[in-house]
Motif scaffolding. Structure first.
Motif, PDB file in Angstrom:
ATOM      1  N   ALA A 181       0.821  -1.208   0.000  1.00  0.00           N
ATOM      2  CA  ALA A 181       0.000   0.000   0.000  1.00  0.00           C
ATOM      3  C   ALA A 181       0.856   1.259   0.000  1.00  0.00           C
ATOM      4  O   ALA A 181       0.475   2.272  -0.580  1.00  0.00           O
ATOM      5  N   PHE A 182       2.037   1.212   0.641  1.00  0.00           N
ATOM      6  CA  PHE A 182       2.889   2.390   0.679  1.00  0.00           C
ATOM      7  C   PHE A 182       3.363   2.769  -0.724  1.00  0.00           C
ATOM      8  O   PHE A 182       3.367   3.932  -1.092  1.00  0.00           O
ATOM      9  N   ALA A 185       0.368   4.093  -2.626  1.00  0.00           N
ATOM     10  CA  ALA A 185       0.047   5.460  -2.225  1.00  0.00           C
ATOM     11  C   ALA A 185       1.054   6.430  -2.830  1.00  0.00           C
ATOM     12  O   ALA A 185       0.681   7.517  -3.269  1.00  0.00           O
ATOM     13  N   ALA A 186       2.315   6.025  -2.870  1.00  0.00           N
ATOM     14  CA  ALA A 186       3.343   6.906  -3.436  1.00  0.00           C
ATOM     15  C   ALA A 186       3.068   7.164  -4.913  1.00  0.00           C
ATOM     16  O   ALA A 186       3.243   8.272  -5.403  1.00  0.00           O
ATOM     17  N   ALA A 191       4.882  10.459  -6.347  1.00  0.00           N
ATOM     18  CA  ALA A 191       6.230  10.564  -5.796  1.00  0.00           C
ATOM     19  C   ALA A 191       7.259  10.050  -6.794  1.00  0.00           C
ATOM     20  O   ALA A 191       7.026   9.069  -7.488  1.00  0.00           O
ATOM     21  N   ALA A 195      11.954  10.218  -3.995  1.00  0.00           N
ATOM     22  CA  ALA A 195      11.060  10.505  -2.871  1.00  0.00           C
ATOM     23  C   ALA A 195      10.603   9.204  -2.209  1.00  0.00           C
ATOM     24  O   ALA A 195      10.488   9.130  -0.984  1.00  0.00           O
ATOM     25  N   TYR A 199      11.417   8.919   1.641  1.00  0.00           N
ATOM     26  CA  TYR A 199      10.328   9.050   2.610  1.00  0.00           C
ATOM     27  C   TYR A 199       9.663   7.738   2.981  1.00  0.00           C
ATOM     28  O   TYR A 199       8.903   7.674   3.940  1.00  0.00           O
ATOM     29  N   ILE A 200       9.892   6.686   2.201  1.00  0.00           N
ATOM     30  CA  ILE A 200       9.274   5.412   2.562  1.00  0.00           C
ATOM     31  C   ILE A 200      10.333   4.379   2.918  1.00  0.00           C
ATOM     32  O   ILE A 200      10.358   3.849   4.022  1.00  0.00           O
ATOM     33  N   PRO A 203      13.178   5.490   5.889  1.00  0.00           N
ATOM     34  CA  PRO A 203      12.657   5.445   7.264  1.00  0.00           C
ATOM     35  C   PRO A 203      12.349   4.028   7.748  1.00  0.00           C
ATOM     36  O   PRO A 203      12.571   3.712   8.902  1.00  0.00           O
ATOM     37  N   LYS A 204      11.858   3.187   6.826  1.00  0.00           N
ATOM     38  CA  LYS A 204      11.521   1.832   7.246  1.00  0.00           C
ATOM     39  C   LYS A 204      12.771   0.993   7.494  1.00  0.00           C
ATOM     40  O   LYS A 204      12.733  -0.004   8.192  1.00  0.00           O
ATOM     41  N   GLN A 206      15.471   2.224   8.798  1.00  0.00           N
ATOM     42  CA  GLN A 206      16.324   2.912   9.753  1.00  0.00           C
ATOM     43  C   GLN A 206      16.772   2.033  10.920  1.00  0.00           C
ATOM     44  O   GLN A 206      17.932   2.042  11.300  1.00  0.00           O
ATOM     45  N   ASP A 285      16.236   9.297  16.080  1.00  0.00           N
ATOM     46  CA  ASP A 285      14.972   8.605  15.910  1.00  0.00           C
ATOM     47  C   ASP A 285      13.880   9.226  16.788  1.00  0.00           C
ATOM     48  O   ASP A 285      12.776   9.488  16.338  1.00  0.00           O
ATOM     49  N   ARG A 288      12.375  12.653  15.867  1.00  0.00           N
ATOM     50  CA  ARG A 288      11.407  12.723  14.778  1.00  0.00           C
ATOM     51  C   ARG A 288      10.124  12.187  15.224  1.00  0.00           C
ATOM     52  O   ARG A 288       9.315  11.720  15.192  1.00  0.00           O
TER      53      ARG A 288
ATOM     54  N   PHE B  87      -6.425   4.233   0.987  1.00  0.00           N
ATOM     55  CA  PHE B  87      -6.354   2.785   1.191  1.00  0.00           C
ATOM     56  C   PHE B  87      -6.957   2.367   2.527  1.00  0.00           C
ATOM     57  O   PHE B  87      -7.211   3.179   3.401  1.00  0.00           O
ATOM     58  N   VAL B  91      -1.704   5.038   5.265  1.00  0.00           N
ATOM     59  CA  VAL B  91      -0.363   5.158   4.720  1.00  0.00           C
ATOM     60  C   VAL B  91       0.085   6.580   5.010  1.00  0.00           C
ATOM     61  O   VAL B  91      -0.499   7.528   4.507  1.00  0.00           O
ATOM     62  N   TYR B  93       3.658   9.187   5.707  1.00  0.00           N
ATOM     63  CA  TYR B  93       5.118   9.303   5.606  1.00  0.00           C
ATOM     64  C   TYR B  93       5.594   9.702   6.985  1.00  0.00           C
ATOM     65  O   TYR B  93       5.482  10.865   7.368  1.00  0.00           O
ATOM     66  N   THR B  95       8.279  10.249   8.569  1.00  0.00           N
ATOM     67  CA  THR B  95       9.329  11.202   8.906  1.00  0.00           C
ATOM     68  C   THR B  95       8.886  12.643   8.662  1.00  0.00           C
ATOM     69  O   THR B  95       9.577  13.566   9.047  1.00  0.00           O
ATOM     70  N   PHE B 104       2.677  16.805   0.351  1.00  0.00           N
ATOM     71  CA  PHE B 104       3.478  15.899  -0.490  1.00  0.00           C
ATOM     72  C   PHE B 104       2.916  15.707  -1.901  1.00  0.00           C
ATOM     73  O   PHE B 104       3.619  15.938  -2.883  1.00  0.00           O
ATOM     74  N   ASN B 108       4.880  17.193  -5.188  1.00  0.00           N
ATOM     75  CA  ASN B 108       5.365  16.275  -6.218  1.00  0.00           C
ATOM     76  C   ASN B 108       4.919  16.702  -7.599  1.00  0.00           C
ATOM     77  O   ASN B 108       5.534  16.338  -8.603  1.00  0.00           O
ATOM     78  N   LYS B 136       5.062  15.664  14.088  1.00  0.00           N
ATOM     79  CA  LYS B 136       5.500  14.549  13.254  1.00  0.00           C
ATOM     80  C   LYS B 136       4.352  13.551  13.133  1.00  0.00           C
ATOM     81  O   LYS B 136       3.662  13.270  14.117  1.00  0.00           O
ATOM     82  N   ARG B 138       4.318  10.409  12.809  1.00  0.00           N
ATOM     83  CA  ARG B 138       4.421   9.042  13.335  1.00  0.00           C
ATOM     84  C   ARG B 138       3.811   8.857  14.709  1.00  0.00           C
ATOM     85  O   ARG B 138       3.436   7.752  15.069  1.00  0.00           O
TER      86      ARG B 138
END
Lengths: 288, 355
Positions: A181-182, A185-186, A191, A195, A199-200, A203-204, A206, A285, A288, B87, B91, B93, B95, B104, B108, B136, B138
């Motif tokens: 889905a990520f 969505a991008a 994106a 990008a 951004y996906i 971070p995942k 990290q 970490d 953020r 979805f 979903v 982002y 960060t 975003f 883009n 943020k 998250r």
């Protein structure tokens, strides 16, 4: 209800405590013991205080080995981490390519370290080694036995060959855990490839990257077997890292006191640097 | 905004589909009118999401054609189609800040920063996250994350359509209501073409003007909520919509009467001869429980709040009836069928009744 206190559980922990004492605490204390004494053999020891530490910290040999080691770790990290990420990004996510790639990646990790050393020692020789011979045949003067730069190049390529896979496998594990889905969505959000990475994927990855960097730093900072087999620390002292220096002192010269002091300092440096890495990366970490 | 024509689209996830069973989407031929609010309703695995992903361009159909305002977009990528999609699971982002998350999709596409700011602020107000803009993303709760996902779908004003793939699954029931009515308001205000996938009938019926019921890779009925309720075209629609679903029982037809075991039921008209297995469908809301009619034996009474559901046996078959909260069940219960609620099915498809 009153809580029942039962101390019998401690007996179950006892075997582990004994094991740890024998395997870690006692040897460590022996090293501490050696580091503050001097001996002329016959098991006669004299109190030396901080003498060995003072001598060590003022010796240029120690600092040179340390600088070499830091440069080596730095080069290793700057090559292996980006390269590992790049390979992981380009590995297939499904189909028959997945097991093939995974096995290929895991192979270097399964080879014993001194065998890796031997492989590259032979591979790089300019008389019978495939690599050394052909590089020379191309007109490049390559001789890792005599030229410090060539020795460094050989050791770095060897380490990259040996350990990049670890970074790849860790990153790959991070990447495959990203739900489809990520990416969808991008696409919807328009994106760019960069990008999506920034951004996906990054971070995942990290958390696994933190582990990869820590492991690679510690391992490269403690590297011993492979350069010992390939160059033996030479030519001159040009590839003598801390661990090689330590073994030379302890076993070659049998200077137990200085070697013990060096082990402790070495241990503390690794502990400190690992802690710094960990703190910096986890704080980043948390911010953020 | 655009009218979307789905032109004989078939899709299979297999490389070489042979039989109909290999197709996740058997054949869909339908027009989503410009500015309409549609719900795609159906059980899991019926092809709803496949159809949605084909419209958005995440999937390219094995056969058929897709037109936006009459222009063929079948081979265009998602970006080129200019579609927004939300979805099932949030979903975000992680960060980025909440604000940047919404910005975003605009950034883009190279939208000038002043317009980005205006649109993002508007959208933040809409989804009620204005005070969270600088946070943020998250650290947010699942609800808030899904709101951001929704927001990213709504922030682009020039999209051809907004697609929702069960967007409220992870949201609390109370919040579901709020968000759903907000979506409805947005639809009225801006006239987006919206397609909303769900397996929840309440959600479908409250959101959409037109509900598209899908079953086994195809569309079985398209209609307003009332049509789906009163005149289900297929027994599946009868079962699937309504709570409890429609009572369906095999009968024999003779002119204007249907025979069920030893019982005779008067029909509002004579069904046009259909072939195959004949069934009578009646919604529990049209089954009258009283002292006259066909004898039933009650097995259970469920009190669901606003009304009671009576489960009974008629000629050995399960039947459900809905009675008012204050009504009581008679000692010797009998049922009658309100002719207005009777539908006749031949091979599961509804047949018209003559005078």
């Amino acid at each position: 209800m009153e809580k029942t206190w039962n101390n019998k559980a401690w007996f179950l922990v006892l075997p582990v405590l004994v094991l740890v004492a024998f395997s870690a605490v006692i040897p460590l204390m022996t090293v501490v013991n050696y580091s503050v004494q001097d001996t002329f053999g016959n098991n006669v020891f004299f109190w030396a205080g901080t003498e060995w530490f003072e001598e060590l910290l003022s010796s240029s040999r120690f600092w040179e080995a340390m600088v070499r080691n830091l440069i080596f770790s730095f080069i290793i990290l700057t090559i292996q981490v980006p390269l590992g990420i790049f390979i992981a990004l380009n590995m297939p996510k499904k189909g028959w390519g997945v097991p093939v790639c995974l096995v290929l990646m895991a192979l270097p990790l399964l080879i014993p370290w001194n065998v890796v050393g031997t492989i590259w020692q032979v591979f790089g020789r300019n008389d019978i080694g495939l690599l050394g011979y052909y590089v020379n045949a191309l007109g490049i003067d390559f001789n890792y036995v005599q030229d410090p730069f060539d020795a460094w190049v050989t050791i770095i390529i060897m380490d990259v060959w040996h350990w990049t896979s670890l970074v790849v496998l860790l990153c790959y594990a991070g990447l495959v855990s990203i739900p489809d889905a990520f990416y969808q969505a991008a696409k919807i959000d328009g994106a760019s490839r960069w990008a999506v990475f920034r951004y996906i994927q990054l971070p995942k990855m990290q958390r696994v990257l933190l582990i990869a960097v820590l492991l690679r730093f510690m391992d490269s900072f403690m590297i011993y077997t492979e350069p010992f087999v390939v160059t033996g620390g030479g030519p001159g002292n040009s590839t003598t890292f801390l661990s090689i220096d330590l073994v030379k002192t302890a076993l070659g010269q049998f200077d137990l006191g200085p070697a013990a002091a060096m082990s402790l300092v070495y241990f503390l440096i690794i502990l400190l640097l690992s802690w710094v890495f960990y703190t910096v990366m986890t704080n980043y970490d948390a911010e953020r | 905004m655009a009218r979307i024509d789905v032109n004989h689209v078939r899709h299979s996830y297999l490389p070489n589909p042979r039989t109909d069973a290999d197709f996740a989407l058997r054949e869909v031929h339908h027009t989503f009118e410009d500015g309409g609010a549609y719900a795609l309703l159906g059980p899991s695995g019926c092809g709803k999401t496949t159809l949605l992903n084909i419209i958005s361009g995440l999937l390219h159909p094995s056969h058929g054609q897709l037109l936006f305002n009459g222009k063929d977009v079948t081979n265009l990528s998602t970006q080129e189609r200019n579609i927004a999609q939300v979805f099932q699971f949030p979903v975000i982002y992680d960060t980025m800040t909440v604000y940047d998350n919404l910005a975003f999709p605009l950034r883009n596409r190279g939208v000038p920063e002043a317009d980005v700011d205006r649109k993002v602020r508007e959208t933040l107000e809409m989804i009620d996250l204005a005070s969270w803009a600088k946070k943020k993303a998250r650290g947010l709760t699942a609800d808030q994350k899904q709101k951001i996902s929704l927001g990213r779908g709504l922030v682009r004003s020039d999209v051809n359509a907004i697609l929702f793939d069960e967007p409220l699954t992870v949201i609390d029931p109370h919040m579901k209501w709020v968000l759903r009515s907000q979506l409805k308001q947005l639809h009225r205000r801006f006239g987006y073409t919206m397609v909303y996938v769900t397996h929840d009938q309440t959600e479908a019926l409250t959101f959409a003007d037109q509900v598209v019921v899908m079953y086994d890779g195809g569309i079985v009925q398209i209609g307003t909520p009332a049509e789906l309720f009163e005149r289900p075209r297929h027994t599946f629609v009868g079962y699937f919509i309504g709570s409890p679903g429609m009572n369906v029982m095999p009968v024999a037809i003779d002119g204007k009467t249907a025979t069920l075991g030893s019982q005779r039921i008067e029909l509002p008209g004579a069904p046009k001869a259909g072939s195959g297995a004949i069934e009578l469908g009646i919604r529990p809301e049209y089954v009258r429980l009283g002292r006259d009619g066909m004898a039933v034996s009650i097995s259970k009474v469920e009190d669901v709040g606003r009304h009671k559901v009576v489960r009974a046996k008629l000629e050995g078959r399960d039947i459900a009836a809905v009675i008012g909260e204050d009504e009581s069940v008679p000692a010797e219960p009998k049922v009658r069928f309100d002719p207005a609620g009777i539908n006749i099915y031949a091979d599961s498809w509804r047949v018209e009744m003559g005078a």
